[in-house]
Design a protein around this motif. Structure first.
Motif, PDB file in Angstrom:
ATOM      1  N   LEU A 107     104.617 -56.066  53.879  1.00 16.80           N
ATOM      2  CA  LEU A 107     105.941 -55.592  54.314  1.00 16.80           C
ATOM      3  C   LEU A 107     106.842 -55.647  53.088  1.00 16.80           C
ATOM      4  O   LEU A 107     107.153 -56.729  52.591  1.00 16.80           O
ATOM      5  CB  LEU A 107     106.495 -56.484  55.431  1.00 16.80           C
ATOM      6  CG  LEU A 107     105.629 -56.598  56.693  1.00 16.80           C
ATOM      7  CD1 LEU A 107     106.275 -57.535  57.696  1.00 16.80           C
ATOM      8  CD2 LEU A 107     105.391 -55.233  57.319  1.00 16.80           C
ATOM      9  N   ASP A 108     107.228 -54.471  52.601  1.00 15.04           N
ATOM     10  CA  ASP A 108     108.044 -54.438  51.383  1.00 15.04           C
ATOM     11  C   ASP A 108     109.507 -54.211  51.739  1.00 15.04           C
ATOM     12  O   ASP A 108     109.814 -53.501  52.700  1.00 15.04           O
ATOM     13  CB  ASP A 108     107.540 -53.317  50.452  1.00 15.04           C
ATOM     14  CG  ASP A 108     108.135 -53.446  49.057  1.00 15.04           C
ATOM     15  OD1 ASP A 108     108.536 -54.575  48.694  1.00 15.04           O
ATOM     16  OD2 ASP A 108     108.212 -52.446  48.335  1.00 15.04           O
ATOM     17  N   GLU A 109     110.414 -54.777  50.951  1.00 15.48           N
ATOM     18  CA  GLU A 109     111.870 -54.672  51.194  1.00 15.48           C
ATOM     19  C   GLU A 109     112.176 -55.014  52.663  1.00 15.48           C
ATOM     20  O   GLU A 109     112.831 -54.252  53.378  1.00 15.48           O
ATOM     21  CB  GLU A 109     112.368 -53.241  50.870  1.00 15.48           C
ATOM     22  CG  GLU A 109     112.113 -52.797  49.438  1.00 15.48           C
ATOM     23  CD  GLU A 109     113.151 -53.290  48.446  1.00 15.48           C
ATOM     24  OE1 GLU A 109     114.043 -54.038  48.852  1.00 15.48           O
ATOM     25  OE2 GLU A 109     113.056 -52.919  47.267  1.00 15.48           O
ATOM     26  N   ALA A 110     111.691 -56.161  53.097  1.00 15.95           N
ATOM     27  CA  ALA A 110     111.825 -56.557  54.512  1.00 15.95           C
ATOM     28  C   ALA A 110     113.284 -56.607  54.964  1.00 15.95           C
ATOM     29  O   ALA A 110     113.608 -56.224  56.088  1.00 15.95           O
ATOM     30  CB  ALA A 110     111.163 -57.907  54.732  1.00 15.95           C
ATOM     31  N   ASP A 111     114.192 -57.054  54.091  1.00 15.27           N
ATOM     32  CA  ASP A 111     115.609 -57.143  54.493  1.00 15.27           C
ATOM     33  C   ASP A 111     116.179 -55.767  54.813  1.00 15.27           C
ATOM     34  O   ASP A 111     116.887 -55.574  55.794  1.00 15.27           O
ATOM     35  CB  ASP A 111     116.446 -57.854  53.422  1.00 15.27           C
ATOM     36  CG  ASP A 111     116.271 -57.273  52.031  1.00 15.27           C
ATOM     37  OD1 ASP A 111     115.353 -56.446  51.831  1.00 15.27           O
ATOM     38  OD2 ASP A 111     117.037 -57.642  51.121  1.00 15.27           O
ATOM     39  N   LEU A 112     115.824 -54.783  53.999  1.00 14.56           N
ATOM     40  CA  LEU A 112     116.315 -53.420  54.239  1.00 14.56           C
ATOM     41  C   LEU A 112     115.681 -52.848  55.516  1.00 14.56           C
ATOM     42  O   LEU A 112     116.331 -52.149  56.286  1.00 14.56           O
ATOM     43  CB  LEU A 112     115.980 -52.520  53.032  1.00 14.56           C
ATOM     44  CG  LEU A 112     116.449 -51.068  53.129  1.00 14.56           C
ATOM     45  CD1 LEU A 112     117.964 -50.988  53.286  1.00 14.56           C
ATOM     46  CD2 LEU A 112     116.040 -50.277  51.899  1.00 14.56           C
ATOM     47  N   MET A 113     114.415 -53.181  55.735  1.00 12.85           N
ATOM     48  CA  MET A 113     113.713 -52.701  56.921  1.00 12.85           C
ATOM     49  C   MET A 113     114.448 -53.179  58.184  1.00 12.85           C
ATOM     50  O   MET A 113     114.628 -52.433  59.131  1.00 12.85           O
ATOM     51  CB  MET A 113     112.284 -53.253  56.901  1.00 12.85           C
ATOM     52  CG  MET A 113     111.293 -52.392  57.595  1.00 12.85           C
ATOM     53  SD  MET A 113     109.978 -51.795  56.530  1.00 12.85           S
ATOM     54  CE  MET A 113     109.161 -53.237  55.963  1.00 12.85           C
ATOM     55  N   LEU A 114     114.899 -54.434  58.161  1.00 20.10           N
ATOM     56  CA  LEU A 114     115.605 -54.985  59.325  1.00 20.10           C
ATOM     57  C   LEU A 114     117.010 -54.384  59.437  1.00 20.10           C
ATOM     58  O   LEU A 114     117.473 -54.096  60.527  1.00 20.10           O
ATOM     59  CB  LEU A 114     115.675 -56.513  59.254  1.00 20.10           C
ATOM     60  CG  LEU A 114     114.326 -57.251  59.171  1.00 20.10           C
ATOM     61  CD1 LEU A 114     114.508 -58.737  59.429  1.00 20.10           C
ATOM     62  CD2 LEU A 114     113.311 -56.705  60.147  1.00 20.10           C
ATOM     63  N   ASP A 115     117.676 -54.194  58.283  1.00 19.62           N
ATOM     64  CA  ASP A 115     119.012 -53.570  58.290  1.00 19.62           C
ATOM     65  C   ASP A 115     118.963 -52.173  58.894  1.00 19.62           C
ATOM     66  O   ASP A 115     119.914 -51.712  59.508  1.00 19.62           O
ATOM     67  CB  ASP A 115     119.574 -53.453  56.865  1.00 19.62           C
ATOM     68  CG  ASP A 115     120.047 -54.795  56.332  1.00 19.62           C
ATOM     69  OD1 ASP A 115     120.155 -55.730  57.151  1.00 19.62           O
ATOM     70  OD2 ASP A 115     120.285 -54.909  55.112  1.00 19.62           O
ATOM     71  N   MET A 116     117.846 -51.489  58.679  1.00 19.47           N
ATOM     72  CA  MET A 116     117.723 -50.109  59.165  1.00 19.47           C
ATOM     73  C   MET A 116     117.241 -50.051  60.614  1.00 19.47           C
ATOM     74  O   MET A 116     116.964 -48.984  61.152  1.00 19.47           O
ATOM     75  CB  MET A 116     116.777 -49.315  58.259  1.00 19.47           C
ATOM     76  CG  MET A 116     117.358 -49.048  56.887  1.00 19.47           C
ATOM     77  SD  MET A 116     116.154 -48.323  55.759  1.00 19.47           S
ATOM     78  CE  MET A 116     116.049 -46.646  56.367  1.00 19.47           C
ATOM     79  N   GLY A 117     117.079 -51.231  61.229  1.00 22.43           N
ATOM     80  CA  GLY A 117     116.714 -51.265  62.647  1.00 22.43           C
ATOM     81  C   GLY A 117     115.233 -51.098  62.929  1.00 22.43           C
ATOM     82  O   GLY A 117     114.853 -50.660  64.010  1.00 22.43           O
ATOM     83  N   PHE A 118     114.374 -51.445  61.964  1.00 26.93           N
ATOM     84  CA  PHE A 118     112.934 -51.257  62.156  1.00 26.93           C
ATOM     85  C   PHE A 118     112.209 -52.498  62.688  1.00 26.93           C
ATOM     86  O   PHE A 118     110.991 -52.529  62.723  1.00 26.93           O
ATOM     87  CB  PHE A 118     112.264 -50.862  60.829  1.00 26.93           C
ATOM     88  CG  PHE A 118     112.526 -49.446  60.397  1.00 26.93           C
ATOM     89  CD1 PHE A 118     112.444 -48.403  61.299  1.00 26.93           C
ATOM     90  CD2 PHE A 118     112.848 -49.156  59.072  1.00 26.93           C
ATOM     91  CE1 PHE A 118     112.689 -47.096  60.902  1.00 26.93           C
ATOM     92  CE2 PHE A 118     113.094 -47.842  58.658  1.00 26.93           C
ATOM     93  CZ  PHE A 118     113.007 -46.809  59.585  1.00 26.93           C
ATOM     94  N   ILE A 119     112.966 -53.528  63.101  1.00 27.18           N
ATOM     95  CA  ILE A 119     112.332 -54.798  63.461  1.00 27.18           C
ATOM     96  C   ILE A 119     111.247 -54.627  64.525  1.00 27.18           C
ATOM     97  O   ILE A 119     110.143 -55.148  64.402  1.00 27.18           O
ATOM     98  CB  ILE A 119     113.393 -55.854  63.874  1.00 27.18           C
ATOM     99  CG1 ILE A 119     112.745 -57.180  64.310  1.00 27.18           C
ATOM    100  CG2 ILE A 119     114.304 -55.377  64.977  1.00 27.18           C
ATOM    101  CD1 ILE A 119     112.494 -58.141  63.215  1.00 27.18           C
TER     102      ILE A 119
END
Length: 412
Positions: free
Chosen positions: A155-167
């Motif tokens: 999982l790369d750039e996990a913080d951005l992934m969560l910010d973008m609503g992909f959780i």
């Protein structure tokens, strides 16, 4: 330390040498041995620290013995999930460079591009898939992508992934993979949400922290301009005419509308600029990026999400047209310039309502950003943020309007 000392085989080391890398960066030095040892890893590292190679090289090493396809064709054994299309494309490109002298095949799948060519490649069989969450789940739904043989999930750039609503998508993808696999999570920042995700997915992970986000890029000189909001456009043109004339510049704006507006103003003033944001199609974004990389235009205007993880070498300056409300974002932005031993500059415009952002940025980076007062559009130190008040009704609550006051015949 050299790459050979990291127990990478000759084929991979040869490709690294040809790509011009001589010695591993700090994150590569720490991560590669752990991944080869099949440990779960959670790593905090900014873009520009060489983290793609930190997971790509050991994955290629682990899959090296299974590189020749069995009779039934290749199975997907490694999956890298990335938040944006640009980042996915870049990771895929790196995998291809490093696997040049192997038979390992990588493909990249993301939305905004035709699904058919992606299906064709997957049907032929690949070892490694780099994907954005939405398109990955689409392809899985259509039964063209089998995740049953995944050995390593990144999982790369996990913080951005969560910010973008992909959780939810990320959790779903993790559940579709086998329970027994190696998990690697990379994130520029480590907010609570990322920690929670790591705890739910990783199994006794080893933590690696390289350059905490608070350390602003060393080779970047920072300058702050206090300017009224209405004069930011004029200040930007003033800088382009005088201070950063003819340089390669990346300008950040907070919104897509802001990006479009600035691009249109610069074009009217005779500058060649391109724009990058989430509302543009994949091919438009790629074209914009290529034009900038090949110096057909020297100004690129972008939102944070669109510019995350993009690798642009020899960038002279970053302009923060709008200051970010998240201080870590400021560190990412200015870290785009001053890479690989070069020196860069960052220019930040601060209006009255952004003063609190400057305060939190300075607390994070532990540096007082020098202020440039000598410019044509200074901000009055007493200026208060502009507050847009909503116009209420002209009638007091509970009072009747003139029309209803007139005596009307009632039915009762």
């Amino acid at each position: 330390m050299s790459f050979k000392e990291l127990n990478l085989n000759k084929a991979i080391v040869k490709a690294i040498d040809e790509a011009g890398y001589t010695e591993p960066t700090l994150i590569q030095e720490r991560t590669i041995p752990l991944v080869i040892d099949k440990k779960d890893v959670i790593a905090s590292a900014q873009t520009g620290t060489g983290k793609t190679a930190a997971f790509a090289l050991p994955i290629l090493q682990l899959l090296f013995n299974k590189q020749d396809a069995p009779k039934k064709g290749k199975k997907i054994r490694a999956l890298v999930v990335s938040p944006t299309r640009e980042l996915a494309a870049q990771i895929g490109k790196n995998f291809q460079i490093y696997s040049k002298y192997t038979n390992l095949r990588t493909t990249v799948v993301f939305g905004g591009a035709g699904i058919e060519p992606q299906i064709d490649i997957l049907k032929k069989g690949v070892d490694i898939v780099v994907a954005t969450p939405g398109r990955l789940l689409d392809l899985h739904k259509q039964d063209v992508l089998n995740l049953d043989y995944i050995e390593v999930l990144v999982l790369d750039e996990a913080d951005l992934m969560l910010d973008m609503g992909f959780i939810d998508d990320v959790k779903k993808i993790e559940r579709l993979c086998p329970e027994k696999k190696q998990n690697l999570l990379f994130s520029a920042t480590m907010p609570f949400k990322v920690e929670q995700l790591a705890n739910s997915i990783l199994n006794a992970p080893v933590r690696i922290e390289v350059t905490p986000t608070s350390s602003a890029a060393k080779n970047v000189s920072q300058i702050l301009y206090y300017v009224p909001k209405r004069n930011k456009m004029e200040l930007c043109l003033h800088l382009l005419r005088n201070t950063i004339k003819g340089k390669r510049i990346l300008i950040f704006r907070r919104t897509k509308f802001g990006v479009d507006k600035l691009e249109s103003t610069l074009t009217k003033n005779g500058y060649s600029a391109e724009r990058l944001h989430g509302d543009r199609t994949q091919s438009e974004r790629q074209t914009a990026l290529n034009k900038f990389k090949h110096a057909e235009v020297n100004i690129l205007i972008a939102t944070d999400v669109a510019a995350r993880g993009i690798d642009i070498n020899e960038l002279d300056a970053v302009v923060n047209f709008d200051l970010p409300n998240v201080p870590e974002t400021y560190v990412h932005r200015i870290g785009r310039t001053g890479r690989a031993g070069n020196f860069g500059k960052s220019y930040s415009f601060c209006s009255a309502d952004e003063k609190s952002y400057v305060k939190s940025i300075q607390q994070l980076i532990n540096v007082q950003i020098p202020v440039e007062d000598n410019h044509p559009y200074p901000l009055d130190p007493k200026a208060k943020p502009i507050v847009h008040k909503k116009q209420g009704s002209k009638y007091k609550k509970g009072r009747k309007g003139e029309g209803s006051k007139k005596k009307k015949k009632r039915w009762y």
